[in-house]
Structures are given as C-alpha cells and as structure tokens.
Design an enzyme around this catalytic site. Structure first.
Site, PDB file in Angstrom:
ATOM      1  NE  ARG A 107       3.148 -11.181   8.264  1.00  0.00           N
ATOM      2  CZ  ARG A 107       3.847 -10.220   8.867  1.00  0.00           C
ATOM      3  NH1 ARG A 107       5.045 -10.502   9.372  1.00  0.00           N
ATOM      4  NH2 ARG A 107       3.383  -9.007   8.958  1.00  0.00           N
ATOM      5  CG  HIS A 159       3.601  -9.944   3.156  1.00  0.00           C
ATOM      6  ND1 HIS A 159       3.769  -9.059   4.194  1.00  0.00           N
ATOM      7  CD2 HIS A 159       2.498 -10.665   3.464  1.00  0.00           C
ATOM      8  CE1 HIS A 159       2.808  -9.240   5.094  1.00  0.00           C
ATOM      9  NE2 HIS A 159       2.033 -10.228   4.667  1.00  0.00           N
ATOM     10  CG  ASN A 217       6.156  -6.096   3.862  1.00  0.00           C
ATOM     11  OD1 ASN A 217       5.610  -7.187   4.033  1.00  0.00           O
ATOM     12  ND2 ASN A 217       6.138  -5.481   2.690  1.00  0.00           N
ATOM     13  CG  HIS A 269      -2.871 -16.937   9.903  1.00  0.00           C
ATOM     14  ND1 HIS A 269      -3.912 -16.036   9.878  1.00  0.00           N
ATOM     15  CD2 HIS A 269      -1.911 -16.399   9.103  1.00  0.00           C
ATOM     16  CE1 HIS A 269      -3.610 -15.012   9.100  1.00  0.00           C
ATOM     17  NE2 HIS A 269      -2.395 -15.220   8.613  1.00  0.00           N
TER      18      HIS A 269
END
Length: 330
Positions: A62, A66, A96, A194
């Site tokens: 992740r 990002h 975040n 996910h």
C-alpha cells in the site's frame, strides 16, 4: 548514403537518447556495479523480520501504491514535515495516517548506507521491500527494475487529490488509474491486493450508517447480512477509528483469489471494491480471474505491479539519493 541519410540517422539516434533517458534508466540489477549486494541486503532483512510481522506486507504494498500515485514512485511518501518547507507532507493525509513500517524502511536504508553510502534510493527501497514482503508471505513475485531517484517535494494536498479514495465509484477509479497510465484490467488486478491486510471502521462506516447523508441509511450495494455482522461485531459506531477489520475475512494473510469471490457476493469492504461489479467489463475481468488459476493471476498481477512501479519515475540526473529517507538532503 541512401535511405534516410546521415542527418536522419543522427536525429533518430538523438530521439532514441531522449526516449532512453525517460524510460531506459530503470533496469534490472541497476546496482550490480555500484552496490552489488544491495538487493540481497534488502531481501535478507525482509526474510528475517517479516515472518514476525506478516501484516506489514500489506502496508508495504500500500505504501508503494500511495507513493507511486503522487509525483510518481519517488519516495515522497516517506518525507517528514520540516519547518524549512512550510507545507504538510503526504504522511499527514488521512489515506496515509494508517501506513506503518516507516521505521522498517529506515532500518533497511541504514544497512544500505553502511554498505554503499549515497547509492541506493529510498524509492527503490520501498519498491524492493514491497515485493520481497509479499513474496516472503507467500504472494506473487514480480520484477523490480531499479534506478529510481528520490523526489524532494511531498505535498499533502497532492496526496489527497491523487490517491484513489475508498469511496470512489468506477468512473472516478478509472480516471485516477488512467491518469497514471493504468487501464481497467490493471485496476481490477491491483485491487486484488485487498486480499491481504486490514482497515479501520471509519474508512467505510458511512456505508453502514450514513450512506445518503441521513443517519440510518446503508449502502444498498453492500450485502445486508454482511453489513449487519459488521455493525453487531465490529463497527458499533460511525466514529469508531480504532477497531480493525479484515479486508478479506478468514483469508487476510493469504494472497489468493478469495477477495474477488467476496466482491461478487457484494462483500467488498469499500465502495471502491463494490464499484468493480458495476461495469460488465470489470465484472468480466473478475470472472476471468476466478475461472483461471492462481498462477495465472499471480503472473498478471506481477505485470501490473511492474508497470505501476514505473509511474513517473525520476532517473538519471533527476531528483537525488536521500541519505535519510525522511529528510531531503541538505
């Protein structure tokens, strides 16, 4: 000289140099000469520590995602606020705030600095740690060409406008991914991450309590039985920002296909998950993934991850090699 002639050849050669400078500086084993043990140092550290904290694999993939969606894969997500810049960095924005593992990245970087000072970028550290963490926990392997350089700008407002939100519909997701050169199939593939990881209730509580802006309304695209279970056993209030919920219940530490099965059952945790079955195109991609083998999914996911890792990279003389991943070089 016949054909295009000498001048044409020179022009083509120069164009080739330009194209190469934009895309050609990422390559496999980039540090083979400048820091030959770099990738082994990263891999060894990950293999030693991730088995004791397997949940970090999800946060690192992740973090990589990002980072790449804001100013490209340049390590800007790692920068701390400093008074000299005067602006809040990407770390402070809501998407975040639940990232972890910054100290892990710092420790890996320290080992690399001890081996080869000023050589390996923080952006490459994120990319390698993300891949190696997923592999260590049984997930897919993908190629990580290296040679990224670190950015010196990290802006909170840019993070908010570029990171796809959990409440996005398919149109918003498609636009967000297309802006980074990723298509609908890659959107579906990358959403497959996910299958591991966790969330907190406030990331999706509006689907349970306040979907239309009126308290007591639920998202009709969320399976009612699943919603009732979440309310009774997990997210008892709309403001609960501490309770942890598995994104792929019962399988959240295994990189498999169960996430897609849940999405088809309308049990994806986020609106962005539910959005994947609002289009015949994206739904057909899910069907194809589920009708294929896990190995095929791993191979497709790997290609999508390698492509994502090339988004707007800084190479050559662009950017810098940060000595400390949290601070721009002085």
């Amino acid at each position: 000289m016949s054909g295009i002639g000498y001048f044409g050849i020179v022009v083509l050669a120069l164009l080739g140099l330009v194209v190469g400078s934009v895309h050609g500086d990422l390559r496999m084993n980039y540090y083979a000469r400048s820091c030959p043990n770099a990738e082994k140092i990263v891999q060894d550290y990950v293999k030693r520590h991730i088995p004791n904290a397997p949940g970090l694999a999800a946060t690192f993939i992740r973090m990589h995602f990002h980072d790449c969606f804001v100013r490209g894969c340049d390590g800007s997500v790692l920068l701390n606020f400093t008074a000299s810049t005067g602006n809040q960095t990407e770390k402070v924005v809501v998407p975040n705030q639940t990232l972890r593992g910054f100290d892990f990245i710092d420790r890996v970087k320290s080992l690399l600095e001890a081996e080869c000072p000023g050589v390996v970028s923080c952006a490459d550290v994120i990319s390698l740690v993300a891949r190696d963490s997923i592999v260590t926990t049984g997930g897919p392997f993908w190629r990580v060409p290296t040679g990224r350089r670190d950015g010196s700008i990290s802006n909170a407002s840019e993070a908010l406008s570029n990171i796809p939100a959990p409440f996005f519909n398919l149109s918003a997701l498609q636009t967000s991914f297309a802006n980074k050169g990723l298509d609908l199939r890659e959107l579906v593939l990358l959403s497959g991450a996910h299958t591991i990881g966790i969330s907190i209730c406030t990331s999706f509580a509006n689907r349970l309590y306040n979907f239309t802006g009126v308290l007591g309304t639920q998202d009709p695209s969320l399976d009612s039985e699943y919603a009732a279970n979440l309310i009774a056993n997990k997210c008892r209030t709309i403001t609960d920002n501490t309770t942890i919920v598995e994104m792929d219940p019962g399988s959240f530490r295994t990189f498999d296909l169960s996430y897609y099965r849940l999405v088809l059952k309308r049990r994806g945790l986020f609106q962005s998950d539910a959005a994947l079955i609002t289009s015949s195109t994206t739904r057909s991609y899910i069907d194809q993934i589920l009708n294929g083998s896990l190995e095929n999914f791993f191979a497709e996911f790997a290609r999508a991850m390698e492509k994502m890792g090339r988004i707007e990279v800084k190479t050559g003389s662009q950017g810098e090699i940060r000595r400390n991943c949290a601070v721009v070089n002085s």
